[in-house]
Design a protein around this motif. Structure first.
Motif, PDB file in Angstrom:
ATOM      1  N   ALA A  26      53.073 -27.727  36.519  1.00 21.67           N
ATOM      2  CA  ALA A  26      51.816 -28.106  37.161  1.00 21.67           C
ATOM      3  C   ALA A  26      51.822 -29.577  37.565  1.00 21.67           C
ATOM      4  O   ALA A  26      51.282 -29.952  38.617  1.00 21.67           O
ATOM      5  N   LEU A  27      52.437 -30.421  36.753  1.00 22.12           N
ATOM      6  CA  LEU A  27      52.479 -31.852  37.054  1.00 22.12           C
ATOM      7  C   LEU A  27      53.431 -32.166  38.200  1.00 22.12           C
ATOM      8  O   LEU A  27      53.105 -32.937  39.109  1.00 22.12           O
ATOM      9  N   THR A  28      54.618 -31.580  38.157  1.00 23.51           N
ATOM     10  CA  THR A  28      55.671 -31.977  39.100  1.00 23.51           C
ATOM     11  C   THR A  28      55.804 -31.056  40.295  1.00 23.51           C
ATOM     12  O   THR A  28      56.425 -31.413  41.284  1.00 23.51           O
ATOM     13  N   GLY A  29      55.264 -29.839  40.188  1.00 23.49           N
ATOM     14  CA  GLY A  29      55.427 -28.877  41.266  1.00 23.49           C
ATOM     15  C   GLY A  29      56.754 -28.155  41.214  1.00 23.49           C
ATOM     16  O   GLY A  29      57.047 -27.305  42.034  1.00 23.49           O
ATOM     17  N   LEU A  30      57.593 -28.489  40.217  1.00 18.92           N
ATOM     18  CA  LEU A  30      58.877 -27.810  40.060  1.00 18.92           C
ATOM     19  C   LEU A  30      58.699 -26.575  39.201  1.00 18.92           C
ATOM     20  O   LEU A  30      57.754 -26.451  38.444  1.00 18.92           O
ATOM     21  N   GLN A  31      59.645 -25.676  39.312  1.00 17.84           N
ATOM     22  CA  GLN A  31      59.652 -24.497  38.452  1.00 17.84           C
ATOM     23  C   GLN A  31      60.791 -24.647  37.462  1.00 17.84           C
ATOM     24  O   GLN A  31      61.856 -25.132  37.807  1.00 17.84           O
ATOM     25  N   ALA A 147      41.856 -32.371  26.972  1.00 19.97           N
ATOM     26  CA  ALA A 147      42.049 -30.923  26.963  1.00 19.97           C
ATOM     27  C   ALA A 147      42.520 -30.418  28.317  1.00 19.97           C
ATOM     28  O   ALA A 147      42.149 -30.971  29.361  1.00 19.97           O
ATOM     29  N   THR A 148      43.351 -29.362  28.299  1.00 18.38           N
ATOM     30  CA  THR A 148      43.839 -28.733  29.530  1.00 18.38           C
ATOM     31  C   THR A 148      43.967 -27.228  29.318  1.00 18.38           C
ATOM     32  O   THR A 148      43.974 -26.739  28.188  1.00 18.38           O
ATOM     33  N   VAL A 149      44.105 -26.520  30.434  1.00 15.50           N
ATOM     34  CA  VAL A 149      44.512 -25.120  30.416  1.00 15.50           C
ATOM     35  C   VAL A 149      45.651 -25.020  31.422  1.00 15.50           C
ATOM     36  O   VAL A 149      45.437 -24.806  32.620  1.00 15.50           O
ATOM     37  N   GLY A 150      46.863 -25.221  30.947  1.00 22.14           N
ATOM     38  CA  GLY A 150      48.016 -25.318  31.836  1.00 22.14           C
ATOM     39  C   GLY A 150      48.255 -24.085  32.668  1.00 22.14           C
ATOM     40  O   GLY A 150      48.632 -24.179  33.835  1.00 22.14           O
ATOM     41  N   SER A 151      48.057 -22.900  32.094  1.00 28.16           N
ATOM     42  CA  SER A 151      48.336 -21.671  32.819  1.00 28.16           C
ATOM     43  C   SER A 151      47.426 -21.475  34.018  1.00 28.16           C
ATOM     44  O   SER A 151      47.766 -20.755  34.954  1.00 28.16           O
ATOM     45  N   LYS A 152      46.257 -22.127  34.009  1.00 25.73           N
ATOM     46  CA  LYS A 152      45.312 -22.023  35.118  1.00 25.73           C
ATOM     47  C   LYS A 152      45.171 -23.343  35.867  1.00 25.73           C
ATOM     48  O   LYS A 152      44.271 -23.503  36.695  1.00 25.73           O
ATOM     49  N   ALA A 153      46.056 -24.296  35.559  1.00 29.11           N
ATOM     50  CA  ALA A 153      46.087 -25.608  36.220  1.00 29.11           C
ATOM     51  C   ALA A 153      44.762 -26.366  36.079  1.00 29.11           C
ATOM     52  O   ALA A 153      44.399 -27.160  36.948  1.00 29.11           O
TER      53      ALA A 153
END
Length: 846
Positions: A26-31, A147-153
């Motif tokens: 999510a931060l870098t746009g890489l997979q 706090a974050t929810v990484g899976s939902k960006a």
């Protein structure tokens, strides 16, 4: 912030399954590889993003529960944090399981670097009725928290801003207080600072590692400053003895207790239960998928489905890729020097050899794309970890360990793996005996490189029973690995130590389409690069060994004389033909033959009349004087010219084929292959199969690549290896029973060179390295020879023989697995500790 850095370095650190890789993407746009099985990420991954003109390098460290030096993950993470000194350490924690996650947080705080705590998976915490107050947690710990929810960006923009803010402030995280032994920590830290030439690490962190008997810091200090280290070690020993006398506790136990109490206090300050715990779909699915009766059935069906979709159905796609690869070969052949009548220029010969070797393997790319995508789905869904849980009790009965599951999966339980990372992954197995048994049985798995040979033989000899035979192949390797492991653990490994198994089960997740496709493409690309490097290199070596010393002078002269006779006969047939002027010189005749073969090769790739007409028009324009020899129609002289050329070309092919076979038989590798026939004849392996097996020691893929050239094609042919090899072997009397013997031998064959080297590294012993080569060779020859000999005596077909071997091995497996010796009392306890969001499974045996 006019003095801010042009570039920042941040490190994402956290425990396994906390969502670090998701935040990284999510931060870098890489997979990058995102999987729920603990320990999948072994190396750090990096990417970049820009925030307010500032370039930020982001490093995703492997998931780890501590910063010790006991596992590869811990060492990679610790070495990076100490050596690179990132501007910000971003500690990603699972908000739904905060207490356990804070154990690593307290250790990171000791590194004296700016730090940001990220509460990820907040949606899961809310689903479980937990409210986590980031501000209260920040006040309690003394470090920034968000706090974050990484899976939902969710919260990604805020995270970038917070990272920049923490980096600008450059405020180191506060030290964690260790209660009763805080004085000992401070005393040793001061002693560390006072000693010269010791490693440049935070003194307080170094003191903690020394007091907790970490081997990594001891080796590092002893290497850089041995005298200073001796003084530090003596001081630590005195402090340890003093603390033990005064408290009656070990320092290591006290450290764990202090962190546990501190984690509980932090959760009490920041976490509240605002609703009832909801039973999620993970719990509901586990009731079915982990059911003691249904779980094995679902696992077997999963394995069968993977092979059915990837290899059986995927092979249909190779009917599309092969014409493309054949066209590529024709293109390369057109760029190389023209072929001679009998002997081609070396540049052309070796060039086409390498192209043929690569094409044979590249034709399986569609299979691997599907296979890797299916494996990625298993990883991302969370079912891969359940496989470890399902197999643990089974593995223990055969001398393996629950943590043996990951090495076996990496090596290719589902195919598509590699034994090298499989052997590497055994380092984390605490059970010495099971670790050695795993190292020695991992090479039996269906690694990626074995799949081409299996697919080749199945499509030649078992075209009507692909699904069943592939199921046999996919599961018999596991059966054999378990039986061999049992044999080893009750014999050569019997005296080694054992240890219990502990693991955690992550939540089920819906796999992301982009993540699955990207990983499938990335893994397939790695395979293509391997074909382009290792396999082509091995093909070159094999080419040299198959060409030297070549034909002797007498043989060479005999074939040249036959060639001259064929050419003379051609000119005699062409007497009085108006087209003779176009080939009145031998150089023109050779040029005509090359044009003729190119034309026929391109003609075979054409499927429509329109394309055929365009090809004819192009060749008539390019080679007007040669075109009458190419067409089938025309007047009597045209037809006679075409017939004469075809007769000459047939003679040429026969001579070239005989010369090639004789050259290979007389070569160094050919003689070795012939010499081994006295041993391999019991399995009905001829010298060509022996040569292919020898070449596969360097790289498994080379077996098919070598066969692809040994059962070679002429320049104008575009037939697949299955067609060429099947035709020749059937002519020589080989049948499906030979194929079964070869499949079984290849499954048991010694590991490739890279795996053998890794076995030496992991065991630290040349003895075990040699054992890993000699034992499988003897076992493979015995099994293959017995199957072919007994099958021939019984008049069994290939499928009947394979079925008999499979069910015999399965019966032996069940007999051993169900047998309990009454003379020894054995107890087993399996506990499932269910926290709100995860299951920790522990098995102990004595």
């Amino acid at each position: 912030m006019s003095d801010k850095k042009d570039k920042l370095l941040i490190a994402l650190a956290g425990q396994q399954n906390a969502g670090k890789s998701t935040l990284f993407n999510a931060l870098t746009g890489l997979q990058q590889h995102i999987a729920n099985y603990p320990g999948v990420t072994v190396d750090k991954k990096s990417g970049f993003y820009t925030y307010e003109g500032q370039r930020v390098e982001t490093v995703d460290l492997p998931g780890t529960y501590a910063l010790t030096s006991f596992s590869p993950e811990e060492r990679v993470a610790r070495d990076f944090l100490l050596g690179e000194k990132p501007d910000v350490m971003v500690n990603v924690v699972d908000a739904a399981n905060l207490e356990r996650s804070l154990f690593l947080t307290f250790q990171l705080m000791e590194l004296n670097r700016p730090m940001l705590l990220v509460l990820n998976m907040m949606d899961m915490a809310q689903h479980l009725g937990l409210a986590v107050d980031a501000e209260k947690l920040s006040a309690h710990l003394g470090i920034p928290v968000m706090a974050t929810v990484g899976s939902k960006a969710r919260g990604i923009d805020e995270l970038r801003a917070k990272i920049a803010e923490v980096a600008a402030q450059a405020q180191a995280a506060p030290n964690f207080a260790y209660g009763a032994w805080e004085e000992a920590v401070q005393t040793l830290a001061e002693a560390w600072k006072a000693q010269p030439n010791l490693p440049d690490v935070p003194p307080r962190w170094a003191a903690l590692q020394v007091l907790e008997h970490d081997e990594g810091i001891a080796k590092l200090a002893q290497r850089t400053a041995p005298e200073a280290w001796q003084r530090i070690a003596q001081t630590a020993q005195d402090l340890h003895a003093q603390f033990t006398r005064s408290s009656g506790q070990e320092i290591g136990d006290e450290a764990t207790r202090c962190r546990h109490i501190a984690a509980q206090a932090a959760c009490k300050a920041a976490v509240t239960q605002v609703g009832e715990h909801k039973v999620g779909w993970t719990e509901h699915l586990d009731k079915v998928l982990l059911n003691r009766f249904f779980a094995p059935v679902f696992l077997v069906l999963t394995i069968w489905l993977i092979y059915q979709l990837s290899i059986v159905q995927g092979y249909e796609l190779t009917k599309i890729t092969w014409p493309i690869l054949a066209g590529l070969r024709n293109l390369v052949a057109g760029l190389l020097p023209d072929a001679g009548f009998l002997i081609d220029p070396q540049v052309r010969s070796i060039g086409l050899w390498m192209v043929d070797s690569a094409n044979t393997l590249l034709n399986y790319v569609p299979i691997f794309l599907i296979l890797f995508a299916l494996i990625a789905i298993l990883e991302d869904s969370g079912y891969m970890a359940r496989i470890a849980f399902i197999l643990d009790r089974i593995l223990h009965r055969f001398g393996l360990h629950g943590q043996s599951t990951l090495p076996l999966i990496l090596a290719g339980v589902f195919a598509g793996g590699c034994a090298v990372p499989g052997v590497m992954a055994t380092k984390g197995i605490p059970d010495t005996r099971a670790r050695m048994a795993t190292i020695l049985t991992v090479p039996f798995m269906n690694c990626l490189a074995k799949v081409p040979l299996y697919t080749l033989l199945v499509n030649i000899y078992f075209a009507n029973d692909k699904g069943l035979v592939l199921f046999y192949i996919s599961t018999i390797t596991v059966i054999v690995a378990l039986l061999v492991s049992k044999l080893l653990t009750v014999s050569v490994l019997r005296g080694m130590e054992t240890a219990p198994f502990v693991m955690e089960l992550p939540h089920y997740h819906l796999p992301g389409i982009r993540s699955v496709l990207r990983r499938a493409i990335d893994r397939t690309w790695l395979y293509i690069k391997k074909v382009g490097t290792i396999v082509v290199a091995v093909a070159t070596v094999v080419y040299v060994l198959l060409q030297f010393p070549g034909l002797n002078a007498e043989q060479d002269a005999a074939y040249r004389a036959q060639a001259e006779t064929a050419i003379t006969r051609f000119y005699q047939d062409m007497q009085g033909n108006r087209h003779l002027a176009a080939v009145n010189e031998q150089e023109k005749l050779v040029a005509l033959i090359n044009v003729y073969n190119d034309y026929r090769a391109q003609k075979l790739n054409i499927s429509t009349p329109e394309a055929s007409q365009k090809l004819d028009a192009r060749y008539e324009e390019m080679y007007p004087e040669f075109f009458p020899f190419l067409q089938r129609g025309g007047d009597a002289q045209d037809k006679k010219a075409a017939r004469s050329l075809k007769k000459l070309d047939d003679s040429r092919k026969t001579l070239r084929r005989e010369m090639k076979e004789l050259r290979i038989e007389n070569s160094v590798l050919g003689r070795v292959g012939r010499g081994l026939e006295s041993v391999t004849r019991f399995a009905n392996f001829d010298w060509k199969v022996n040569v292919a097996l020898l070449s596969s020691f360097a790289a498994r893929e080379s077996s098919v690549a070598t066969l692809g050239v040994l059962f070679g094609q002429d320049d104008e042919e575009n037939r697949t290896l299955e067609e060429r090899m099947g035709e020749e072997q059937q002519a020589q009397g080989y049948d499906a029973l030979t194929a079964v013997a070869l499949i079984l031998f290849f499954a048991l064959y010694p590991p490739c060179l890279a795996t053998v080297i890794m076995i030496r590294v992991q065991t630290g012993s040349y003895k075990w390295m040699l054992f890993s080569m000699i034992f499988p060779t003897i076992l493979g020859l015995l099994v293959a020879g017995a199957v072919y000999t007994l099958g021939s005596m019984a008049g069994a077909s290939g499928l009947q023989a394979f079925s008999a071997v499979y069910f015999a091995a399965l019966g032996l497996l069940l007999a051993i697995g169900l047998y309990h010796r009454p003379s020894r009392k054995k107890t087993a306890a399996a506990a499932v500790f269910r926290q709100p969001e995860t299951r920790r499974i522990t098995h102990t045996f004595d």
